[in-house]
Design a protein around this motif. Structure first.
Motif, mmCIF file in Angstrom:
data_model
loop_
_atom_site.group_PDB
_atom_site.id
_atom_site.type_symbol
_atom_site.label_atom_id
_atom_site.label_comp_id
_atom_site.label_asym_id
_atom_site.label_seq_id
_atom_site.Cartn_x
_atom_site.Cartn_y
_atom_site.Cartn_z
ATOM 1 N N TYR A 1 58.590 38.879 37.381
ATOM 2 C CA TYR A 1 58.479 39.997 38.309
ATOM 3 C C TYR A 1 57.309 39.681 39.227
ATOM 4 O O TYR A 1 56.259 39.247 38.753
ATOM 5 N N ILE A 2 57.491 39.883 40.531
ATOM 6 C CA ILE A 2 56.339 39.733 41.432
ATOM 7 C C ILE A 2 56.315 40.888 42.419
ATOM 8 O O ILE A 2 57.355 41.355 42.885
ATOM 9 N N THR A 3 55.109 41.343 42.712
ATOM 10 C CA THR A 3 54.932 42.359 43.734
ATOM 11 C C THR A 3 53.761 41.974 44.621
ATOM 12 O O THR A 3 52.789 41.380 44.142
ATOM 13 N N THR B 1 62.258 37.776 52.947
ATOM 14 C CA THR B 1 62.221 37.469 51.510
ATOM 15 C C THR B 1 63.585 36.972 51.049
ATOM 16 O O THR B 1 63.692 35.966 50.340
ATOM 17 N N LEU B 2 64.631 37.665 51.479
ATOM 18 C CA LEU B 2 66.006 37.268 51.161
ATOM 19 C C LEU B 2 66.272 35.829 51.632
ATOM 20 O O LEU B 2 66.818 35.006 50.895
ATOM 21 N N ARG B 3 65.871 35.531 52.848
ATOM 22 C CA ARG B 3 66.047 34.182 53.408
ATOM 23 C C ARG B 3 65.415 33.125 52.507
ATOM 24 O O ARG B 3 66.048 32.110 52.188
ATOM 25 N N LEU C 1 55.205 34.813 48.284
ATOM 26 C CA LEU C 1 55.858 35.904 47.560
ATOM 27 C C LEU C 1 57.056 35.385 46.764
ATOM 28 O O LEU C 1 57.330 35.841 45.660
ATOM 29 N N VAL C 2 57.772 34.428 47.346
ATOM 30 C CA VAL C 2 59.052 34.016 46.759
ATOM 31 C C VAL C 2 58.953 32.743 45.903
ATOM 32 O O VAL C 2 59.418 32.711 44.758
#
Ligand code: AG3
Length: 275
Positions: A186-188, A90-92, A66-67
């Motif tokens: 942008y990713i989802t 995700t933040l990590r 994702l990241v």
């Protein structure tokens, strides 16, 4: 002795399950039903409205793809927006990139953040990082109203059905496009390739109407009905087929393999024919 299991039921009776030792916590939050289990072999299991959000052992199989593909395809991602992702995984992963000056995370459900902090350690200090700006609020409203702009926007939401549906609308993609800098990604996450094919197609088509270019890829995620799909929207001159392998080396990745970036784009033929 009776065996206990948690099973997530997908359409048409397709199930993904874990043997569980006990339920540690359960509550109805303002937004959804939250459950937390201790599994036999995968650590803790976080469930929202009956859908698996993560298992501790193997959550990187979702957070890495994702990241890192978008972070490594962007030449210099300094400002990052995360919508959802209350567990902090995700933040990590975003904060592992030292180009990042500020990571803003907008999570609608404070309970998800709190329960994740108390019972798990997925965030591994990410919430305390000085570059983190944590906002408890509605991501759709935030993006519509903010004066800030971003290099990368990551949507780590629940499924494209139910409460998160607005995050997969053309209108939302337009406000994201507007708030991206001249060069932006942008990713989802976009659901199960096999079981939410129509939702994936709808989101892809809506993104195509908004972004300069749209890519799709899939990855086998532990805990979800794999393969799992991801959609990438590009604004400006960025080639998502190329990633910075020098920056990748410092990340010590376990699942996503930047040197084999092209293998991300594997899709069942019938899906490629539809997209
Ligand atoms: N992301 C959850 C992805 C959707 C899972 N859907 C499902 N199991 N039906 C949020 C959790 C990871 N940060």
């Amino acid at each position: 002795e009776k065996e206990r299991a948690f099973i997530e039921w997908y359409p048409r009776g397709y199930g993904v399950g874990f043997k569980v030792k006990e339920r540690l916590f359960e509550t109805q939050t303002k937004y959804q039903r939250l459950e937390l289990y201790e599994t036999e072999g995968f650590g803790k299991l976080l469930v929202l409205d009956g859908t698996v959000q993560l298992v501790e052992v193997g959550e990187e199989s979702y957070h890495e793809p994702l990241v890192h593909p978008v972070m490594l395809a962007h030449p210099n991602p300094r400002r990052v927006l995360i919508i959802g992702g209350g567990d902090g995984g995700t933040l990590r992963e975003v904060l592992r990139h030292d180009t990042v000056e500020r990571a803003t995370m907008v999570e609608i459900d404070e309970m998800v953040i709190e329960v994740s902090k108390i019972y798990m350690n997925v965030a591994r200090g990410a919430f305390e990082d000085p570059r983190t700006e944590l906002i408890v609020g509605d991501g759709v409203e935030y993006l519509r109203e903010t004066d800030e702009s971003f290099d990368v926007i990551i949507v780590d939401s629940t499924d494209p059905v139910g409460p998160a549906k607005l995050l997969f609308s053309e209108e939302f993609y337009r406000s994201a496009y507007e708030k991206l800098n001249e060069k932006g990604l942008y990713i989802t996450q976009a659901g199960s390739v096999y079981l939410f094919t129509n939702e994936l197609l709808d989101a892809y088509r809506a993104m195509k109407r908004v972004f300069d270019r749209v890519y799709y890829f899939s990855f086998p995620v532990i805990g979800y009905a794999s393969p799992w799909s991801f959609l990438v929207g590009v604004k400006g001159e960025i080639d998502f087929m190329k990633v910075d392998l020098e920056r990748a080396k410092k990340l010590d990745l376990y699942y996503y393999d930047p040197e084999r970036h092209e293998t991300l784009f594997q899709m069942p033929k019938y899906v490629r024919d539809l997209l």
